[in-house]
Write an enzyme that holds these catalytic residues in place. Structure first.
Site: not given
Ligand code: MN
Ligand code: MN
Ligand code: ZN
Length: 283
Positions: A30, A60, A63, A100, A139, A173, A176, A210, A223, A225, A255
């Site tokens: 982040r 990964h 973000y 992403h 992804e 994923d 997703h 994922h 989204d 999880h 995740e």
């Molecule tokens: Mn993922």
């Molecule tokens: Mn996600």
């Molecule tokens: Zn991701």
């Protein structure tokens, strides 16, 4: 797996949870800035990699990166950050970097996709020497907000227009894909979704998975999880992947939230529980 205290620390944490493969961040996910990896950081990583029977490792990307941004300054900042991510994976000898695709924000899907293509093409050229063995995995996304990559067609377009390249792949994923509206719950719907992916993108493009269950139902574009078997995908959905011989050698990463509170208030280590659930589904 948390890389707090150095990326190499993720190996011991992975072993404690019983992982065969781990997914890590090589920098804060982040924050834009990253301290460059030192020779000591790299040596510690390589040592841990030989000490632990955990492979492959996947990274990964942060973000914050948005390669679809219509804002030039943000696009450039995202591009530079993506390049740094690829270079860091290269320095550590990590084969996969998942990113992403991006969000088009106030532009539109076509403009967003064109921006991502431009970023991917440039990063492939500019890291061809520094990170030739790193595959950039786009992804599959849920379609929340203005996220791109929730349609298999988006991924096909990105892979074709930015490549074709052996250094481009897909991270699939489950949460997703399900949130985006592709059913995977029964053997029949799973087969149909994978056939569709094959027709549009090509199953050979899938490099990593994922495995996340979903807190929301099919096609909700949310989204969120859930722990394996506790969401709308359910155990049978994961059994479809786990018993498909095509994925026998593919890494899959969780995740899902790390902990959960027991009825008596004690913390349960959920990676251990989720891994046990997944392994119990292998026939
Ligand atoms: Mn993922
Ligand atoms: Mn996600
Ligand atoms: Zn991701």
């Amino acid at each position: 797996m948390s890389a707090a205290g150095g990326v190499y620390r993720a190996f011991e944490r992975g072993q404690k949870s019983g992982c065969d493969s781990i997914l890590v961040f090589t920098k804060s996910n982040r924050q834009w800035k990253a301290k460059p990896l030192t020779d000591e950081d790299i040596a510690a990583y390589k040592q841990a990699e030989t000490d632990f029977d955990i492979h492959p490792v996947a990274v990964h990307a942060s973000y914050l990166i948005n390669a679809a941004s219509p804002n030039e300054a943000l696009w450039e900042k995202s591009y530079q950050a993506l390049k740094v991510e690829v270079e860091r994976a290269g320095q550590l000898g990590i084969p996969f970097l998942t990113v992403h695709p991006g969000s088009y924000v106030k532009s539109d899907e076509a403009s967003g996709l064109a921006k991502i293509v431009a970023a991917l093409k440039r990063v492939l050229v500019e890291t061809a020497v520094s990170a030739p063995n790193v595959t950039l995995c786009l992804e599959t996304m849920a379609g929340q907000g203005t996220n791109l990559g929730y349609k298999f067609e988006h991924l096909a377009q990105l892979l074709t227009e930015a490549g074709p390249s052996d250094r481009l792949g897909v991270t699939f994923d489950t949460c997703h894909v399900f949130a985006a509206g592709y059913d995977i719950r029964s053997p029949e719907t799973y087969a149909a979704t994978m056939d569709e992916f094959d027709r549009i993108v090509g199953l050979d493009k899938i490099k990593t998975f994922h495995f996340n269950d979903s807190k929301f139902d099919l096609g909700q574009k949310k989204d969120r999880h859930a722990h394996i078997g506790e969401g709308f995908i359910g155990r049978e959905g994961f059994a479809n992947f786990l018993n498909d011989p095509r994925w026998a050698d593919h890494p899959a990463h969780l995740e899902t939230p790390k902990t959960k509170e027991d009825e008596d208030g004690s913390e349960i280590e959920m990676d251990v529980v989720n891994l046990a659930t997944l392994r119990s589904l292998i026939k």
